[in-house]
Every structure is written in C-alpha cells, then in structure tokens.
Design a protein around this motif. Structure first.
Motif, PDB file in Angstrom:
ATOM      1  N   LEU A  61       7.529 -71.905  59.059  1.00 32.45           N
ATOM      2  CA  LEU A  61       8.848 -71.255  58.494  1.00 32.45           C
ATOM      3  C   LEU A  61       9.699 -71.202  57.012  1.00 32.45           C
ATOM      4  O   LEU A  61       9.931 -70.715  56.567  1.00 32.45           O
ATOM      5  CB  LEU A  61       9.433 -71.018  59.495  1.00 32.45           C
ATOM      6  N   VAL A  62       9.197 -72.468  56.772  1.00 32.07           N
ATOM      7  CA  VAL A  62       9.826 -73.147  55.317  1.00 32.07           C
ATOM      8  C   VAL A  62       8.455 -72.741  53.983  1.00 32.07           C
ATOM      9  O   VAL A  62       9.366 -71.509  53.369  1.00 32.07           O
ATOM     10  CB  VAL A  62      10.361 -74.417  55.378  1.00 32.07           C
ATOM     11  N   ALA A  63       7.721 -72.604  54.640  1.00 30.55           N
ATOM     12  CA  ALA A  63       7.116 -72.251  53.223  1.00 30.55           C
ATOM     13  C   ALA A  63       6.544 -70.923  53.698  1.00 30.55           C
ATOM     14  O   ALA A  63       7.135 -70.336  52.225  1.00 30.55           O
ATOM     15  CB  ALA A  63       4.971 -72.557  54.163  1.00 30.55           C
ATOM     16  N   THR A  64       7.153 -69.858  54.041  1.00 28.50           N
ATOM     17  CA  THR A  64       7.455 -68.596  54.004  1.00 28.50           C
ATOM     18  C   THR A  64       8.806 -68.297  53.018  1.00 28.50           C
ATOM     19  O   THR A  64       9.182 -67.970  52.007  1.00 28.50           O
ATOM     20  CB  THR A  64       8.110 -67.168  55.300  1.00 28.50           C
ATOM     21  N   ARG A  65       9.481 -69.197  52.843  1.00 27.53           N
ATOM     22  CA  ARG A  65      11.059 -69.216  51.878  1.00 27.53           C
ATOM     23  C   ARG A  65      10.359 -69.232  50.507  1.00 27.53           C
ATOM     24  O   ARG A  65      10.691 -69.123  49.939  1.00 27.53           O
ATOM     25  CB  ARG A  65      11.820 -70.052  51.956  1.00 27.53           C
ATOM     26  N   VAL A  66       9.264 -70.317  50.251  1.00 27.36           N
ATOM     27  CA  VAL A  66       8.522 -70.756  48.579  1.00 27.36           C
ATOM     28  C   VAL A  66       7.746 -69.650  48.830  1.00 27.36           C
ATOM     29  O   VAL A  66       7.802 -69.185  47.706  1.00 27.36           O
ATOM     30  CB  VAL A  66       7.689 -71.956  48.908  1.00 27.36           C
ATOM     31  N   LEU A  67       7.295 -68.392  49.636  1.00 32.84           N
ATOM     32  CA  LEU A  67       6.013 -67.602  48.961  1.00 32.84           C
ATOM     33  C   LEU A  67       7.638 -66.695  48.500  1.00 32.84           C
ATOM     34  O   LEU A  67       7.518 -66.325  48.017  1.00 32.84           O
ATOM     35  CB  LEU A  67       5.550 -67.599  50.295  1.00 32.84           C
ATOM     36  N   SER A  68       8.282 -66.682  49.063  1.00 35.70           N
ATOM     37  CA  SER A  68       9.416 -65.375  49.221  1.00 35.70           C
ATOM     38  C   SER A  68      10.471 -65.665  47.372  1.00 35.70           C
ATOM     39  O   SER A  68       9.702 -65.223  46.926  1.00 35.70           O
ATOM     40  CB  SER A  68      10.406 -65.457  49.886  1.00 35.70           C
ATOM     41  N   ALA A  69      10.588 -66.786  47.523  1.00 40.47           N
ATOM     42  CA  ALA A  69      10.759 -67.507  45.838  1.00 40.47           C
ATOM     43  C   ALA A  69       9.995 -67.361  44.910  1.00 40.47           C
ATOM     44  O   ALA A  69      10.414 -66.891  43.869  1.00 40.47           O
ATOM     45  CB  ALA A  69      10.914 -68.989  46.390  1.00 40.47           C
ATOM     46  N   ILE A  70       8.320 -67.701  45.448  1.00 39.89           N
ATOM     47  CA  ILE A  70       7.555 -67.518  44.317  1.00 39.89           C
ATOM     48  C   ILE A  70       7.666 -65.593  44.127  1.00 39.89           C
ATOM     49  O   ILE A  70       7.191 -65.236  42.946  1.00 39.89           O
ATOM     50  CB  ILE A  70       6.141 -67.724  45.173  1.00 39.89           C
ATOM     51  N   ALA A  71       7.529 -64.593  45.618  1.00 38.47           N
ATOM     52  CA  ALA A  71       7.386 -63.622  44.998  1.00 38.47           C
ATOM     53  C   ALA A  71       8.356 -63.163  43.986  1.00 38.47           C
ATOM     54  O   ALA A  71       8.646 -62.295  43.152  1.00 38.47           O
ATOM     55  CB  ALA A  71       7.977 -62.262  46.520  1.00 38.47           C
ATOM     56  N   ARG A  72       9.271 -63.093  44.481  1.00 32.87           N
ATOM     57  CA  ARG A  72      10.775 -63.222  42.860  1.00 32.87           C
ATOM     58  C   ARG A  72      10.756 -63.546  42.149  1.00 32.87           C
ATOM     59  O   ARG A  72      11.378 -62.494  40.799  1.00 32.87           O
ATOM     60  CB  ARG A  72      12.597 -63.519  43.810  1.00 32.87           C
ATOM     61  N   SER A  73      10.575 -64.805  42.142  1.00 30.87           N
ATOM     62  CA  SER A  73      10.265 -65.120  40.519  1.00 30.87           C
ATOM     63  C   SER A  73       9.247 -64.779  39.587  1.00 30.87           C
ATOM     64  O   SER A  73       9.501 -64.757  38.084  1.00 30.87           O
ATOM     65  CB  SER A  73      10.602 -67.096  40.438  1.00 30.87           C
ATOM     66  N   TYR A  74       8.442 -64.638  40.216  1.00 26.53           N
ATOM     67  CA  TYR A  74       6.874 -64.585  39.437  1.00 26.53           C
ATOM     68  C   TYR A  74       6.026 -63.076  39.792  1.00 26.53           C
ATOM     69  O   TYR A  74       5.429 -62.736  38.824  1.00 26.53           O
ATOM     70  CB  TYR A  74       5.884 -65.664  39.816  1.00 26.53           C
ATOM     71  N   GLY A  75       6.952 -62.421  41.028  1.00 28.62           N
ATOM     72  CA  GLY A  75       6.209 -60.770  41.000  1.00 28.62           C
ATOM     73  C   GLY A  75       5.060 -60.958  41.787  1.00 28.62           C
ATOM     74  O   GLY A  75       4.337 -60.324  41.117  1.00 28.62           O
ATOM     75  N   VAL A  76       4.707 -62.457  42.474  1.00 31.03           N
ATOM     76  CA  VAL A  76       3.050 -62.380  42.873  1.00 31.03           C
ATOM     77  C   VAL A  76       3.478 -62.508  43.954  1.00 31.03           C
ATOM     78  O   VAL A  76       4.254 -63.445  44.980  1.00 31.03           O
ATOM     79  CB  VAL A  76       2.682 -64.045  42.099  1.00 31.03           C
ATOM     80  N   GLU A  77       2.179 -62.296  44.944  1.00 39.89           N
ATOM     81  CA  GLU A  77       2.934 -61.780  46.641  1.00 39.89           C
ATOM     82  C   GLU A  77       1.427 -62.870  46.806  1.00 39.89           C
ATOM     83  O   GLU A  77       0.196 -62.960  46.939  1.00 39.89           O
ATOM     84  CB  GLU A  77       2.406 -60.378  47.515  1.00 39.89           C
ATOM     85  N   LEU A  78       1.682 -64.689  47.405  1.00 42.57           N
ATOM     86  CA  LEU A  78       0.814 -65.252  47.791  1.00 42.57           C
ATOM     87  C   LEU A  78       0.536 -64.781  49.216  1.00 42.57           C
ATOM     88  O   LEU A  78       2.311 -64.490  49.924  1.00 42.57           O
ATOM     89  CB  LEU A  78       0.974 -67.023  47.513  1.00 42.57           C
TER      90      LEU A  78
END
Length: 94
Positions: free
Chosen positions: A55-72
């Motif tokens: 669940l917390v990992a999804t927060r990191v993935l969302s932050a990555i998407a917002r900051s870098y424009g990459v959907e992992l």
C-alpha cells in the motif's frame, strides 16, 4: 585524474525548478523518506526491509509518476526496491 565539480542532476529536487529529465537516486531517496517517515534511507536501502508494504509502495509509484512522468508497475517496484535501482528503472522508461 580530474574531478568533475559541476553540479549533478542528483542535486535537483525531483519536482522543483530545474528538475532532471531522468530520475536521480537522491530524489527517490527523498520519496522513500517521505512515505516511510524516516530519515534512515540510503541509495541501497530496501523499501520492504525498511517496513514498507504494498500500500505504501503505491504512494511511491504515484510520486514517481507525478515527478518524472513515468508509470512503473508494482512488479517493477518489487524487482527494484531500492532508490538506486528504481532510479535506473525510471531512466530506462524515459
């Protein structure tokens, strides 16, 4: 042997002015620190060993998407659970 003294992309904030085009390890470390609420994160720290969960990992993935424009994917995250390796995944995806 010469030493490069130019500022690196790692000195930029992931979402701030002058943000790097690719991910920097320091930016991902900052994300881990924020979501895990601990300063005890290094470039080679394993997210799950630090107490992170899916669940917390999804927060990191969302932050990555917002900051870098990459959907992992979550599978990407599980395969690269350190800031250093996630930064590589982000750079590869860009």
């Amino acid at each position: 042997m010469s030493v490069d003294t130019t500022p690196s992309a790692a000195e930029d904030s992931p979402a701030g002015p002058g943000a790097p085009a690719g991910a920097d390890t320091d930016g991902v470390v900052a994300m881990f620190r924020r979501v895990l609420e601990t300063e005890d994160v290094a470039a080679d720290s394993d997210f799950f060993l630090l107490g992170g969960d899916s669940l917390v990992a999804t927060r990191v993935l969302s932050a990555i998407a917002r900051s870098y424009g990459v959907e992992l994917t979550f599978e990407d995250f599980v395969g690269a659970p350190t800031p250093e390796r996630l930064a590589e995944k982000i750079a590869d995806a860009r």
